[in-house]
Design an enzyme around this catalytic site. Structure first.
Site, PDB file in Angstrom:
ATOM      1  N   PRO A 129      45.099  -4.035   4.899  1.00 24.41           N
ATOM      2  CA  PRO A 129      45.355  -2.568   5.567  1.00 24.41           C
ATOM      3  C   PRO A 129      46.479  -1.950   4.431  1.00 24.41           C
ATOM      4  O   PRO A 129      46.720  -1.284   4.032  1.00 24.41           O
ATOM      5  CB  PRO A 129      45.837  -2.782   6.772  1.00 24.41           C
ATOM      6  CG  PRO A 129      45.124  -3.976   7.207  1.00 24.41           C
ATOM      7  CD  PRO A 129      44.781  -4.534   6.158  1.00 24.41           C
ATOM      8  N   TRP A 157      37.477  -3.744   4.602  1.00 26.18           N
ATOM      9  CA  TRP A 157      36.762  -3.420   3.566  1.00 26.18           C
ATOM     10  C   TRP A 157      36.360  -4.586   3.586  1.00 26.18           C
ATOM     11  O   TRP A 157      36.167  -4.324   1.768  1.00 26.18           O
ATOM     12  CB  TRP A 157      37.865  -2.901   2.497  1.00 26.18           C
ATOM     13  CG  TRP A 157      38.188  -1.979   2.398  1.00 26.18           C
ATOM     14  CD1 TRP A 157      39.866  -1.348   2.002  1.00 26.18           C
ATOM     15  CD2 TRP A 157      38.382  -0.447   2.863  1.00 26.18           C
ATOM     16  NE1 TRP A 157      40.434  -0.535   2.540  1.00 26.18           N
ATOM     17  CE2 TRP A 157      39.519   0.336   3.454  1.00 26.18           C
ATOM     18  CE3 TRP A 157      37.283   0.840   3.570  1.00 26.18           C
ATOM     19  CZ2 TRP A 157      39.900   1.953   3.343  1.00 26.18           C
ATOM     20  CZ3 TRP A 157      37.642   1.426   4.046  1.00 26.18           C
ATOM     21  CH2 TRP A 157      39.052   2.488   3.834  1.00 26.18           C
ATOM     22  N   ILE A 158      35.093  -4.924   4.724  1.00 28.90           N
ATOM     23  CA  ILE A 158      34.617  -6.140   4.155  1.00 28.90           C
ATOM     24  C   ILE A 158      33.016  -5.996   4.515  1.00 28.90           C
ATOM     25  O   ILE A 158      32.791  -5.236   5.391  1.00 28.90           O
ATOM     26  CB  ILE A 158      34.990  -7.759   4.833  1.00 28.90           C
ATOM     27  CG1 ILE A 158      36.885  -7.262   4.985  1.00 28.90           C
ATOM     28  CG2 ILE A 158      34.450  -8.517   4.935  1.00 28.90           C
ATOM     29  CD1 ILE A 158      36.710  -7.760   3.593  1.00 28.90           C
ATOM     30  N   ARG A 269       7.892  20.226 -11.845  1.00 31.77           N
ATOM     31  CA  ARG A 269       9.023  22.130 -11.254  1.00 31.77           C
ATOM     32  C   ARG A 269       8.597  23.173 -11.779  1.00 31.77           C
ATOM     33  O   ARG A 269       8.639  23.187 -13.738  1.00 31.77           O
ATOM     34  CB  ARG A 269       9.854  22.132 -11.319  1.00 31.77           C
ATOM     35  CG  ARG A 269      10.878  22.993 -11.118  1.00 31.77           C
ATOM     36  CD  ARG A 269      11.117  23.703  -9.247  1.00 31.77           C
ATOM     37  NE  ARG A 269      11.509  24.465  -9.084  1.00 31.77           N
ATOM     38  CZ  ARG A 269      11.187  25.225  -8.036  1.00 31.77           C
ATOM     39  NH1 ARG A 269       9.982  25.363  -6.939  1.00 31.77           N
ATOM     40  NH2 ARG A 269      11.946  26.163  -7.760  1.00 31.77           N
ATOM     41  N   GLY A 342      18.545  23.522  -5.774  1.00 27.96           N
ATOM     42  CA  GLY A 342      19.015  23.418  -3.711  1.00 27.96           C
ATOM     43  C   GLY A 342      18.020  21.642  -3.352  1.00 27.96           C
ATOM     44  O   GLY A 342      18.897  21.107  -2.489  1.00 27.96           O
ATOM     45  N   GLU A 365      36.169  -3.700  -6.115  1.00 27.96           N
ATOM     46  CA  GLU A 365      36.242  -4.741  -6.786  1.00 27.96           C
ATOM     47  C   GLU A 365      36.697  -4.366  -8.281  1.00 27.96           C
ATOM     48  O   GLU A 365      36.648  -4.202  -9.572  1.00 27.96           O
ATOM     49  CB  GLU A 365      35.120  -5.022  -7.526  1.00 27.96           C
ATOM     50  CG  GLU A 365      34.100  -6.249  -6.444  1.00 27.96           C
ATOM     51  CD  GLU A 365      33.152  -6.566  -6.851  1.00 27.96           C
ATOM     52  OE1 GLU A 365      33.260  -7.245  -7.704  1.00 27.96           O
ATOM     53  OE2 GLU A 365      32.362  -7.535  -6.439  1.00 27.96           O
TER      54      GLU A 365
END
Length: 382
Positions: A129, A157-158, A269, A342, A365
């Site tokens: 922490p 954060w493991i 598209r 969109g 990391e």
């Protein structure tokens, strides 16, 4: 005359094999893993069956014995299909790298075969922490008591916490020595006193659980120390030199997946009576995306080669590859969303997930700000 650089044939074959597995058995699980925030067990099973879950484990411990470049290619291809699933081989390498670098033969033989077979996963517990970028400021303690160490502290954060059976845990054994007073240990999920926090609610890689690891008077045998007392921080930093290459590979894979999807979309598209791929503005975007992606890939492979050889400039190249590739992935995925307009902003298409997944590669990391500090120090040191 000279030979133009190209991947060795065996590495190309590995890419084709991983892509086939991922297209058929990993990609179909990616959207659900993200939507539900659940570990993609079916993807793990598919990777394990094909021996791509921990390809870096040496053959002497029952592994595939893949070199650093082959491992990077595996992670890249898995990430192309599902970034969360790519953390299976990536974190197995992260968690076991300290053992490979500094562990006793007995420790390697005890744990690596189980990772190689897929019976267990291995996570890496460095951050806390109040100790993120300043990892040497950790507070988790390991106190020698007879023939055992007693660990107390919290790791944050493991990645894959709660799913992995084994954890490389860094803890302070000599508070007066700062970084030289940190040691590394193997902690098992089943050790009394080990527990986990609630899964973090994250922006991306939701199929890979991230949780705190709590160590409450966890008593482990002294022979589970990795290396000598006080060498843990050096081992942690050496590990990251190698595994930043895997994060670069993950970023390259995410970016490749985004570019591949965007390329297909812009050719189908139609607006103003023709495919939007025919518009020069779109073509310029595609060109930039492809150029940055290939630059990131080549830098990543160059770093992987240095990782395999253990070159002295690996620290620089590992940081450079991770930093450049993750920055490129963030830009490429963002541009891919833009190309779909969109539609790119909806969960009906995979690009918004890829963009969210790419963001973490700039953070974990070592943030990219830390990578730039690492690179600058290497340059200034000659």
């Amino acid at each position: 005359m000279f030979d133009v650089y190209e991947l060795p044939e065996e590495h190309t074959a590995i890419r084709e094999a991983v892509r086939a597995v991922c297209d058929g058995k990993v990609a179909p699980n990616a959207a659900a893993a993200d939507e539900l925030g659940e570990f993609p067990q079916a993807s793990y099973d598919a990777l394990r069956a094909a021996d791509f879950h921990a390809p870096h484990i040496p053959a002497e411990y029952g592994g595939a014995g893949a070199d650093a470049l082959a491992t990077a290619i595996v992670i890249e291809e898995v990430a192309r299909a599902c970034a969360a699933s790519s953390l299976i081989p990536a974190v197995n390498k992260l968690g076991t790298m300290p053992l490979l670098l500094a562990g006793s033969d007995a420790l390697k033989r005890r744990y690596l075969p189980q990772v190689a077979s897929g019976e267990a996963m291995f996570s890496y517990c460095l951050s806390e922490p109040d100790a993120g970028s300043d990892a040497a400021g950790m507070k988790t303690r390991a106190v020698l008591d007879g023939d055992a160490y007693v660990l107390n502290g919290v790791k944050r954060w493991i990645t894959n916490a709660g799913v992995s059976e084994y954890y490389t845990v860094f803890a302070v054994t000599d508070p007066a020595a700062r970084s030289r007073g940190i040691s590394a240990f193997v902690v098992e999920k089943s050790d009394p006193g080990v527990s986990f926090g609630a899964p973090e609610k994250k922006l991306g890689i939701k199929g890979s659980p991230t949780r705190e690891v709590y160590l409450d008077n966890v008593r482990i045998p002294a022979d589970r120390m990795i290396g000598e007392p006080g060498t843990g921080f050096a081992t942690a930093m050496q590990t990251l030199d190698h595994t930043r290459v895997t994060i670069a590979a993950q970023a390259v894979g995410i970016a490749q997946g985004a570019l591949d999807f965007a390329l297909g979309y812009v050719q189908e598209r139609k607006q103003f009576g023709k495919a939007i791929a025919d518009f020069q503005g779109i073509q310029f975007m595609l060109a930039d995306m492809g150029m940055k992606l290939e630059a990131a890939r080549q830098l990543t492979y160059a770093a992987a080669g240095r990782s395999e050889r253990g070159d002295k400039d690996l620290t620089y190249f590992g940081a450079a590859a991770k930093c450049f590739a993750s920055d490129a992935a963030m830009q490429i995925t963002t541009d891919a969303v833009q190309l779909l307009g969109g539609y790119g902003y909806t969960k009906d298409f995979p690009l918004e997930r890829m963009m969210r997944d790419a963001k973490i590669t700039q953070i974990y990391e070592g943030t990219n700000q830390v990578q730039r500090i690492v690179m600058a120090r290497q340059l200034l040191a000659g």
